[in-house]
Design a protein around this motif. Structure first.
Motif, PDB file in Angstrom:
ATOM      1  N   VAL A  62     -17.014 -39.808 -16.696  1.00  0.00           N
ATOM      2  CA  VAL A  62     -17.131 -39.135 -15.410  1.00  0.00           C
ATOM      3  C   VAL A  62     -15.903 -39.463 -14.579  1.00  0.00           C
ATOM      4  N   LYS A  63     -15.445 -38.461 -13.815  1.00  0.00           N
ATOM      5  CA  LYS A  63     -14.343 -38.651 -12.885  1.00  0.00           C
ATOM      6  C   LYS A  63     -14.918 -38.569 -11.469  1.00  0.00           C
ATOM      7  N   VAL A  64     -14.853 -39.663 -10.745  1.00  0.00           N
ATOM      8  CA  VAL A  64     -15.448 -39.731  -9.414  1.00  0.00           C
ATOM      9  C   VAL A  64     -14.687 -38.804  -8.474  1.00  0.00           C
ATOM     10  N   ASP A  65     -15.426 -37.978  -7.756  1.00  0.00           N
ATOM     11  CA  ASP A  65     -14.795 -37.006  -6.859  1.00  0.00           C
ATOM     12  C   ASP A  65     -13.870 -37.701  -5.869  1.00  0.00           C
ATOM     13  N   GLY A  66     -12.678 -37.133  -5.721  1.00  0.00           N
ATOM     14  CA  GLY A  66     -11.653 -37.763  -4.892  1.00  0.00           C
ATOM     15  C   GLY A  66     -12.016 -37.898  -3.429  1.00  0.00           C
ATOM     16  N   SER A  67     -12.942 -37.060  -2.930  1.00  0.00           N
ATOM     17  CA  SER A  67     -13.305 -37.155  -1.516  1.00  0.00           C
ATOM     18  C   SER A  67     -13.967 -38.487  -1.191  1.00  0.00           C
ATOM     19  N   PHE A  68     -14.593 -39.132  -2.185  1.00  0.00           N
ATOM     20  CA  PHE A  68     -15.191 -40.445  -1.966  1.00  0.00           C
ATOM     21  C   PHE A  68     -14.156 -41.566  -2.101  1.00  0.00           C
ATOM     22  N   ILE A  69     -13.061 -41.286  -2.774  1.00  0.00           N
ATOM     23  CA  ILE A  69     -12.021 -42.303  -2.986  1.00  0.00           C
ATOM     24  C   ILE A  69     -11.004 -42.298  -1.859  1.00  0.00           C
ATOM     25  N   ALA A  70     -10.716 -41.121  -1.304  1.00  0.00           N
ATOM     26  CA  ALA A  70      -9.674 -41.014  -0.278  1.00  0.00           C
ATOM     27  C   ALA A  70      -9.979 -41.887   0.938  1.00  0.00           C
ATOM     28  N   ASP A  71     -11.269 -41.979   1.327  1.00  0.00           N
ATOM     29  CA  ASP A  71     -11.668 -42.788   2.488  1.00  0.00           C
ATOM     30  C   ASP A  71     -12.400 -44.057   2.070  1.00  0.00           C
ATOM     31  N   PHE A  72     -12.208 -44.447   0.839  1.00  0.00           N
ATOM     32  CA  PHE A  72     -12.929 -45.591   0.289  1.00  0.00           C
ATOM     33  C   PHE A  72     -12.728 -46.852   1.137  1.00  0.00           C
TER      34      PHE A  72
END
Length: 575
Positions: free
Chosen positions: A492-502
């Motif tokens: 699975v590739k975690v959606d970037g929207s959750f990583i950008a503001d991690f």
């Protein structure tokens, strides 16, 4: 001088000709136009069923038998003919109805030729008449069958469009205004699924009847497609169209529909346009009413919206048309290319595990089309399968040319559902097993949840040839981990929207930590997208994320990075 034998032959021929005409139900006539004298063959009473021969002796007398609702007859075809006799006469063929007796209507085909006098006016005409009532009725039934939708009893699409086009022409001539509305039944697919197509047909027919009872006098209803009706509102201004549509919406919405499966609540959503103010052609009316329908349906069902011009929307449409042409041109000229973004290990050293293939479309001058607009537009226009096929072709070529490289390729929802595409890919990979082992096919989470069974079959086909499958943008949709297990994907590739503001959002950090833990429990490898900085990269590594992707760990490049550093292009099976 004629002999007796000659006269006998001519008389016999005339008698024989009369018998032939009678046998085929045809009578002949000769009409002296200036005097209006009308002479008939002896069998006319038998053919037409008119006993009073005296009433047939003039054109006016015969005209009295014509039905008031009948089309124009012989008089219009001869006396009012727009044609000119050039010396050979002018042929005509008209169809009209007569009532030879009270309560009886017969349709007649009248075929003849008129001749002019020296002043150019009709002098005489001669021809034949025959009864064609049976043929006419058969043709009428066939015509009505083609013009009337058999399920709803409303006008069929092609006939409705003809009337709509004529109404627009009339409105333009008198500087008037008409309204055109598309009414779409909401949730008809669910009715089909829950109750079956027979019940759905009952709903369609009932909605048509209910809409019809709510129309204004003179308005017209037609069926455009499976769940859509078209409404022509004559002499209609914008405010009047809104009021009329609200009345229809309430009429459909307020009472349930009684079907063989029980009562079913139904709503319709409507989009309309006023013409010629906002649409000057049939195509424009159809397109703009549909545009208004799509607009309101995206926000709120069971409502109405009228088309309103928007410079921004028109500009976007023109840009879309231009982009569409550029995509088609790029496909034809093979100007579709790839850029490669590295996927690196989250641990120390940040070993390059592989590359994700990113779409690039070049214009003839070498500049790139905006990447964000290409895929959505290609999907809407049905071009995405061609684009996906070209991308996979390029990726397989790179895998063949660089034996140490591992690549990931995104495919669209349309491609996942296209069995011909996966058949072609399977054939290519079975012939080249080494390529399959170094290929990962990425499907978005939204694709997976759209049709889990079809997606599961797609994943199984890909894995059958030893390629890997990843879920892209995971977390953006609503896929449960139970469904994820059913799909049988590898990573699975975690959606970037959750990583950008991690690093700033505690909710995102908690969500990502939970997702990584569950994925690890299920034996799935994980990739975090859009990694923005080193702090986030280290935090993800501590949480057990296997791989990272983003501008911080490596930007996309079309220069084939593995050619410069081939040792970095080994992809572990766990990635």
């Amino acid at each position: 001088m004629q002999t007796t034998d000659t006269l006998a032959v001519e008389s016999g021929s005339a008698t024989e000709a009369g018998a032939i005409l009678s046998s085929v139900g045809t009578a002949t006539y000769e009409w002296a136009v200036p005097s209006d004298q009308l002479g008939w063959s002896d069998n006319v009473a038998e053919v037409l069923g008119i006993a009073d021969m005296a009433s047939l002796s003039t054109g006016r007398g015969f005209a009295r038998f014509m039905s008031p609702e009948s089309p124009a007859g012989r008089y219009e075809a001869v006396v009012n003919s727009p044609h000119v006799d050039r010396g050979e006469g002018v042929a005509y063929c008209v169809t009209y109805a007569i009532a030879p007796q009270p309560g009886i209507l017969q349709w007649i085909e009248d075929t003849g030729r008129w001749f002019a006098s020296s002043d150019g006016r009709p002098l005489k005409a001669h021809g034949t008449v025959r009864i064609i009532t049976d043929r006419y009725e058969n043709e009428r039934r066939l015509r009505e069958a083609s013009e009337i939708d058999p399920l709803t009893g409303q006008l069929a699409r092609h006939r409705f469009c003809q009337v709509l086009d004529e109404a627009l022409e009339d409105a333009v001539k008198v500087r008037g205004s008409i309204g055109f509305v598309i009414a779409a039944i909401d949730g008809l697919a669910q009715v089909n699924e829950c109750y079956g197509f027979d019940v759905a047909d009952e709903v369609i027919a009932a909605v048509g009847r209910r809409i019809r009872t709510r129309l204004r006098g003179g308005d017209l209803l037609g069926r455009l497609s499976g769940n859509k009706f078209g409404i022509l509102m004559r002499s209609c201004q914008p405010d009047e169209m809104s009021v009329a549509c609200e009345r229809i919406l309430m009429g459909v919405r307020d009472d349930v529909f009684l079907t063989s499966a029980g009562p079913i609540p139904v709503t319709v959503t409507m989009g309309g346009v006023v013409a010629p103010r906002h649409a000057s052609s049939l195509a424009a009316m159809m397109g703009r009413a549909q545009e208004a329908l799509d607009s309101i349906k995206g926000r709120r069902r069971g409502a109405f919206e009228a088309f309103q011009p928007s410079p921004e929307r028109e500009r976007a449409r023109q840009e879309n048309l231009q982009t569409t042409g550029e995509i088609v041109s790029a496909l034809n000229d093979r100007r579709i290319a790839l850029a490669y973004q590295p996927i690196v290990a989250a641990g120390p050293g940040r070993e390059v595990l592989g590359y994700e293939c990113l779409l690039r479309v070049r214009r003839p001058d070498g500049t790139l089309l905006p990447a964000a607009s290409i895929v959505p537009l290609a999907e809407r226009l049905g071009l995405i399968r061609l684009v996906d096929a070209r991308v996979m072709e390029l990726a397989l070529a790179e895998l063949t040319a660089a034996p140490g490289v591992r690549l990931s390729v995104n495919v669209s929802p349309a491609t996942v559902m296209n069995r011909a595409w996966i058949d072609t890919l399977s054939a290519r990979l079975k012939a080249n097993p080494d390529l399959a082992a170094r290929l990962t096919v990425e499907i978005t989470e939204s694709t997976a949840i759209a049709d889990l069974d079809e997606t599961r079959r797609f994943v199984a086909r890909v894995k059958d040839v030893a390629a890997r499958v990843a879920i892209d943008d995971f977390g953006a949709g609503y896929t449960s981990f139970r469904n994820l297990r059913r799909l049988g994907v590898d990573s699975v590739k975690v959606d970037g929207s959750f990583i950008a503001d991690f690093h700033r959002n505690t909710d995102d950090r908690h969500f990502v930590a939970t997702l990584l833990e569950l994925a690890r429990h299920m034996g799935l490898s994980t990739v975090a997208e859009w990694v923005p900085n080193e702090d986030v990269a280290l935090a993800l590594a501590e949480l057990g994320c296997d791989a990272l992707q983003g501008h911080h760990t490596g930007r996309a490049s079309d220069q084939r990075p593995w050619l410069a550093a081939p040792a970095m292009a080994s992809l572990r099976q766990t990635a």
